[in-house]
Design a protein around this motif. Structure first.
Motif: not given
Length: 369
Positions: A104-111
């Motif tokens: 749901y977020s750039r941070n989570l997708l990257t992780q």
């Protein structure tokens, strides 16, 4: 229903089947159905409910956290499971159990990309959520190019679905807002689909959305509370059957004289002679203090007995002055005749809260399996 000897939550799988078929009847035959079984299947029994729904043919399950998905996989559930609120610390367990994350977020997708790459995954199914006005989780419309770039630049993940969540689908006064959310989701999902080069499923409707916005069912719908017998409006409630019935017994009956008090802090003081019953259920079981002082009532021999005084950790007291009853008699806290919605209403809350609050120490009995 079996005779009650202790506080027990009865779960009627025939009612669950009825609700599932009712909700299915409101969507197109080709539309997929996602069953939301988070929070112990809305306070019931996640494994028993999910096994029944899997037999009935649901296309997807949705849980809130990875641990819930792990529980279902370990119980033998094979149907795809969307994790609505995954945390990066649980990504290894998620991949190990073939659970599908909402990114749901750039941070989570990257992780997740980092962990999935390290685990040598290919085309791992993920779901992308757009925030269209609920303002809890989700990407914005202006994130579509970035999302597409991350997904198409590698073979590690593949988008299985795009989704959003209506904020007030049950409220006719918010229809314009809901329609605006639907249009916003269409715009964002169309833009991302064009950039991805393939077409994931889309889903936006919850239980009330299925009833009120059938034109927005896309390729899949999600239902939680409706499966358990509640539709957020009287007309729909009449078509559904509550799955959970919470029963207990009378432990002791007291004769209370004028000017006597009942319970902690003397929260109830009698102005006349009263007859009270003490029940073995309290806020440690999910009957929170907000229901005390007459704001909720239980059913004894077909009559309503209001809670009096403060709710205790393990007990509540009810007024049975006008009810012919005895110690050991059965009490219905909520069920088909005294719904969880009705029980919750006097305390200013909703069926979701009372259902999901029922403690795991309360015995569960599955009926009509």
């Amino acid at each position: 229903m079996a005779k009650v000897g202790e506080t027990t939550l009865f779960l009627d799988l025939a009612a669950l089947e009825h609700n599932y078929h009712y909700l299915r009847s409101k969507i197109e035959p080709e539309t997929k159905f996602m069953a939301v079984v988070k929070a112990f299947a809305y306070g019931s029994d996640m494994v028993a409910i999910s096994k029944k729904l899997e037999k009935l043919g649901v296309d997807y399950f949705a849980v809130a956290y990875v641990g819930e998905g792990v529980l279902l996989r370990d119980a033998g559930i094979k149907t795809p499971i969307l994790v609505l609120h995954p945390l990066a610390s649980n990504f290894d367990d998620l991949i190990d159990r073939c659970l599908e994350p909402n990114l749901y977020s750039r941070n989570l997708l990257t992780q997740f990309l980092e962990v999935a790459t390290a685990n040598k995954q290919q085309d791992y199914p993920v779901h992308i959520k757009f925030n269209t006005g609920l303002n809890r989780l989700g990407f914005g419309e202006n994130d579509t190019s970035w999302i597409a770039q991350q997904v198409t630049n590698n073979e590690t993940i593949k988008v299985k679905s795009l989704f959003s969540h209506l904020a007030a689908s049950e409220d006719p006064n918010e229809r314009a807002f809901s329609l605006g959310q639907i249009e916003s989701f269409k715009k964002a999902s169309d833009a991302l689909i064009e950039q991805l080069g393939y077409t994931p499923m889309r889903h936006m409707l919850n239980t009330s959305g299925i009833i009120n916005y059938p034109e927005a069912q896309f390729e899949m719908v999600r239902s939680g509370i409706g499966l358990y017998g509640y539709g957020n409006e009287a007309a729909v409630d009449a078509e559904l059957k509550p799955v959970a019935t919470l029963k207990t017994i009378i432990s002791q009956i007291h004769e209370i004289g004028p000017n006597e008090s009942v319970g902690y802090n003397r929260a109830f003081k009698s102005g006349s002679r009263k007859r009270t019953a003490t029940l073995p259920i309290g806020h440690a079981d999910g009957i929170n203090r907000q229901y005390g002082k007459g704001r909720a009532a239980v059913q004894i021999h077909g009559k309503m007995a209001p809670l009096i005084g403060n709710v205790c950790m393990d007990m509540i007291m009810v007024d049975v002055t006008e009810i012919d009853c005895a110690e050991g008699d059965e009490v219905t806290v909520f069920g088909p005749q005294n719904s969880a919605e009705s029980f919750a209403l006097g305390a200013g809350t909703i069926s979701y809260e009372i259902l999901t609050a029922i403690s795991q120490r309360v015995k569960r009995v599955v009926l009509n399996d």
